[in-house]
Every structure is written in C-alpha cells, then in structure tokens.
Design a protein around this motif. Sequence first.
Motif, short mmCIF file in Angstrom:
data_model
loop_
_atom_site.label_atom_id
_atom_site.label_comp_id
_atom_site.label_asym_id
_atom_site.label_seq_id
_atom_site.Cartn_x
_atom_site.Cartn_y
_atom_site.Cartn_z
N ILE A 146 0.85 -1.19 0.00
CA ILE A 146 0.00 0.00 0.00
C ILE A 146 0.88 1.23 0.00
O ILE A 146 1.66 1.44 0.92
CB ILE A 146 -0.91 -0.01 1.23
CG1 ILE A 146 -1.96 -1.09 1.06
CG2 ILE A 146 -1.58 1.34 1.41
CD1 ILE A 146 -2.40 -1.70 2.34
N TRP A 147 0.75 2.03 -1.04
CA TRP A 147 1.57 3.24 -1.10
C TRP A 147 0.88 4.38 -0.39
O TRP A 147 -0.27 4.68 -0.67
CB TRP A 147 1.87 3.58 -2.55
CG TRP A 147 2.94 2.67 -3.04
CD1 TRP A 147 2.79 1.35 -3.36
CD2 TRP A 147 4.31 2.96 -3.20
NE1 TRP A 147 4.00 0.82 -3.70
CE2 TRP A 147 4.96 1.79 -3.63
CE3 TRP A 147 5.08 4.13 -3.03
CZ2 TRP A 147 6.31 1.73 -3.89
CZ3 TRP A 147 6.43 4.05 -3.30
CH2 TRP A 147 7.03 2.86 -3.72
N PRO A 148 1.62 5.00 0.51
CA PRO A 148 1.03 6.02 1.37
C PRO A 148 0.33 7.14 0.58
O PRO A 148 -0.80 7.44 0.85
CB PRO A 148 2.21 6.54 2.18
CG PRO A 148 3.43 5.94 1.60
CD PRO A 148 3.01 4.76 0.83
N LEU A 188 5.15 7.59 11.27
CA LEU A 188 6.20 8.39 10.65
C LEU A 188 6.92 7.57 9.59
O LEU A 188 7.25 8.07 8.51
CB LEU A 188 7.20 8.88 11.69
CG LEU A 188 6.76 10.08 12.52
CD1 LEU A 188 7.79 10.40 13.59
CD2 LEU A 188 6.57 11.29 11.61
N LEU A 189 7.16 6.31 9.90
CA LEU A 189 7.87 5.46 8.95
C LEU A 189 7.02 5.17 7.71
O LEU A 189 7.55 4.94 6.63
CB LEU A 189 8.28 4.15 9.63
CG LEU A 189 9.42 4.32 10.62
CD1 LEU A 189 9.53 3.12 11.55
CD2 LEU A 189 10.74 4.52 9.89
N VAL A 190 5.72 5.19 7.88
CA VAL A 190 4.83 5.03 6.73
C VAL A 190 5.09 6.16 5.73
O VAL A 190 5.12 5.93 4.52
CB VAL A 190 3.35 5.01 7.15
CG1 VAL A 190 2.44 5.14 5.95
CG2 VAL A 190 3.04 3.73 7.91
N ALA A 224 4.53 -0.29 5.88
CA ALA A 224 3.24 -0.21 5.21
C ALA A 224 2.14 -0.48 6.21
O ALA A 224 2.25 -1.38 7.04
CB ALA A 224 3.18 -1.21 4.06
N SER A 225 1.10 0.32 6.13
CA SER A 225 -0.03 0.15 7.05
C SER A 225 -1.16 -0.55 6.31
O SER A 225 -1.52 -0.18 5.21
CB SER A 225 -0.46 1.54 7.53
OG SER A 225 -1.83 1.54 7.87
N LYS A 228 -5.34 -4.24 10.07
CA LYS A 228 -4.57 -5.46 10.27
C LYS A 228 -3.12 -5.18 10.60
O LYS A 228 -2.24 -6.01 10.39
CB LYS A 228 -4.69 -6.36 9.04
CG LYS A 228 -6.16 -6.75 8.77
CD LYS A 228 -6.30 -7.83 7.75
CE LYS A 228 -5.91 -7.37 6.36
NZ LYS A 228 -6.27 -8.34 5.32
N GLY A 229 -2.90 -4.01 11.11
CA GLY A 229 -1.57 -3.70 11.61
C GLY A 229 -0.59 -3.19 10.58
O GLY A 229 -0.95 -2.76 9.49
#
Lengths: 245, 245
Positions: free
Chosen positions: A6-8, B68-70, B76-77, B81-82
């Motif tokens: 999933i691309w932010p 932030l890392l996303v 990836a979020s 589902k985490g």
Amino acid sequence: MASDVIWPHGLQHGGKRPGSPTLVQATYDSMREDILSGRLQPGTKLRAEALKERYNVGASTLREALNLLVGEALVASEGQKGFRVTPMSEADFRDIVRVRKMLETQALRESFELGDDDWEAEVVAAFHRLSRIEERVSDDPAGLSGEWEERNRAFHAALISACPSRWLHHFIGILFHQSERYRRIAFSQSQGPVKRRDVHAEHEAIYEAAIARDVAQACALTEQHIDRTLSFLSDGGAFHQFGAQ
Amino acid sequence: MASDVIWPHGLQHGGKRPGSPTLVQATYDSMREDILSGRLQPGTKLRAEALKERYNVGASTLREALNLLVGEALVASEGQKGFRVTPMSEADFRDIVRVRKMLETQALRESFELGDDDWEAEVVAAFHRLSRIEERVSDDPAGLSGEWEERNRAFHAALISACPSRWLHHFIGILFHQSERYRRIAFSQSQGPVKRRDVHAEHEAIYEAAIARDVAQACALTEQHIDRTLSFLSDGGAFHQFGAQ
DNA sequence: ATTTTACACTTTTTCGATATTATTCGGCCA
DNA sequence: TGGCCGAATAATATCGAAAAAGTGTAAAAT
C-alpha cells in the motif's frame, strides 16, 4: 507479493485508501481537506485540545493523523512544541512547480511509450468527464469546484497512468496535493475580479497531444499548464499573504 | 519564517533532527535503523506487543513512530490489520535507481551552477573525510561500516548542497535511504566472496568532475555510480531472497 | 465432504488519565 | 526602566487499559 504494497500517497486513488475505515484514516482525510482548503491556515498552531473536539477523537488518534500528515509535509512537527500547519511561501511554490514539471513530464514520456489501447480509452474517458464539468463550471463555480478538483485530478492521473514507476507516482501525488493547496487557498482569498484563464483549452490541447502520442508537444503543454498556475497566482498578487507569519 | 520549516526527511542532517529529544523520535530512529540494517526483515509483521517491549515504549508512542515510517515508505499500514515492514523487490529497486538518477543529476546540475567557494570547500572536506575512511575500510569492514555510511552520505549531500530545491532534497533523501536498505540487506546476506568494487575510485572521479565544474561528466559518473549498485546486487544474486514472502 | 455458524482467542485501535515539558506572568534586583 | 529568576499555568508527550476488529477452530447443518 510486492504488488500488494500500500503506497502512502499517490495520484491513482482519490484520497481514500483501499480498505481502511479506521478513525485515524478518517481524521487524516478530514484534516487534510481542511488544510488543503485553507480552513486550517498555513502556519496555524495545531492545539491538541481544540482538534480533539473538532474531529471528535482521542489524543493518540489525533497525533497519529498528525504524524501521517508530517509525511506528506502538510504538517510540520516542532520538537516538543507541538505541530503546526506547514507554512507557505512563494519560494516554496516555485520549487514545487519546478520539481513537478520535471517529474510529470518524465512520467508522461514513460506513459506515452508504454500506454496501450486501454490506456488511451482511460484518457478519453477522463477527458470526457472533465470536459462535461468544465462546460458547466461557469454557471456554478462554488458548487461544482469539489467535483472539478476530482475530475481534474483523474484526468492528469490517467495521462500518466501507464507509467510503471511507483516512486514517480508517489512523488507526483505529493506535489500535486501541495499545488492544490496553493491554488485553492490563493484562489479563495483573491479579491476582485479574477482574470479568467482558459483551463479547458489547455486540457484539450494536452488531450489531443496525448491521443496523437506527440510526446514533445504533450510535455511542453504540460509544463506550460503547470507554469500558468504559478504566473496566475503571482500576477493575482496572491503571494502577499505569505509574507508575515 | 518559511526557512524555519522542519523538513521531515532529507539528506542534509544525518538522522537526528535539530531539537527533538522526544521518545517518538528516538523510537523512530531506532526502528528505522533496524529496518535499514535488516534486523527487521522486509515483509515482517510488526506486532505491537513485541515492539513495545523491544523499544520500551507505550502503545501510542509506538504507533506514532510507525506512522512516521509510513511517510517514508519503510513501513506499510494495512487497514485494521496492523503494520508490516515494506517488502522489497528487484522491480522496486530498479525503480528507485531510475528515479534517483533523475533527481540526483538534476540536483547536481543546479548545485554546480549555484555553488560558490564555500560549497567547493565543503565538497573538498567531505571527500577528504570519506577518502580517509575508505583507506582503512579494507582492514576492518564490519567495524567501520557505520562510519563509512555516514561519510558517504555526507559526501553525496555536499555535492548537491548548493541546490536550493527543498523538494529535490526531500525526495532524494527518501530514495537514498531506500537504496541504503537494499544495499545493506543484500550485502549482509550475500554469502561467499564478494566481487570487490572500487567505490573509492568512483567517488574520486565524481569529486574531480565536481571541482572542475564539469557538469556533464559529473552527472554521467553519478548515474554510473548509482547504476553500479544495482548491477552489483543483481550480479551477486542478491535478489533471490525477495521472491517469496 | 463441504459449508456455515458460533465461540474463544489474539491483535489492533482508541480513549482518558498522568507525567513531562514549554510558556507566561509577576515580583525582585540592578 | 529593563532584565532575570521562579512559581503558576498551559500545552504536549507518554502510558496503560478498555473497546473494537480480526483470526482460527470446532461443532452443527446442508
């Protein structure tokens, strides 16, 4: 599989992510819209208490949304001193325009090279939808602008949709949103009669170059198209407001 | 003032932000290092409980760092589902390399055009520091690699430091970190004798082109330099590991 | 044998309270 | 008056627990 990533951010899907009805996402979306529209003005301090009430969420949900916006550079985080809406400046917008031209023309080149008949059909459809609303937009500029934003985005997305570079799409998406903020805020705050600009003619010219697969022409027109937003805002004196903070 | 804006990512400062000794920042830094180094492997599911213990933080602090890392596309979020560490693939790395070449050569052009004597001095200093460690790196590859990473980053940053485009720096910074992840993980997991590559010679050639202000040469060398990382990993068979998840 | 449903269990998401850090304001001294 | 220190206040950052959602298993039904 890598294709499930999933691309932010990006230009493909219009704001909503595939499956994510989480509160953080909803808050993030509302907040982004508030920043893009100028309801949350550039430079504004984002106080937790006020925002918790505004969006009806708890403290950590709010901060998560805030941190997501930091990744898109719509919100700036300042050490232990909270968050604020990223300030705007003429220099920043000029930078956005420059980089955006570079990335979007590159994506266009790759898209033209790889685009098949399905791609062409997508472009035709997106242009049609955009044309239809541009016919009517002079009647009811305020009421239709939201829908116009969306179809405009979709048209530009369709043009470059055959470009396979995820990263180009990612960066272009970010810059597109940034530009949108400048355009919308400057436009809504510009007073007096606004010099009309024939955006539809520009779109049509790009469209025709796309169908003719005339890469050089399409790139040149796209650069002009992006540049014109800048000179339009610049000539309209829209940048004065960014002087003081 | 606009110049006070804190940019989320970039190549200028080496990881630590100006004034931000917050727990979220510390967690973000540790976690990023763990992802870049491969201690948290690509595709790994990031379970809250385990990470809370690992980094000694509460649930929301952890999630803030994750979000932030996303923004940097290292995590990836996935809906409700985490989170998981962003997967890697050869196609992704090829994309990174392509876009990075485009952005970095553009930044180089602008930097060469605008760089003054101070800029030159910075480049000389950064090259010197890098050379010194590259002399010694064959003695103790493991012990010095962290410092080498840093000086390598600083050298590349110095070359483009006169480029005034915040956005170029922002995007280049993101892609640089992405590349670093590929390089470090592929390198650490490659078994057997690795074909040596004379990185120092490449740096020296770029350095000399920079001092001579030979734009075309510097761009060409930089493209080669970036490309070689790709073919190096590709030839080393480092991409097999990315097949299955 | 296969699908459906219900239930227990795990993991993620969200909230409100607490600890920590900045900021403001007033009094004190030069 | 002007600057400086320290308490009071306000805002942010962090935590841990409660709520919501997802996941797997096994019995019941088709």
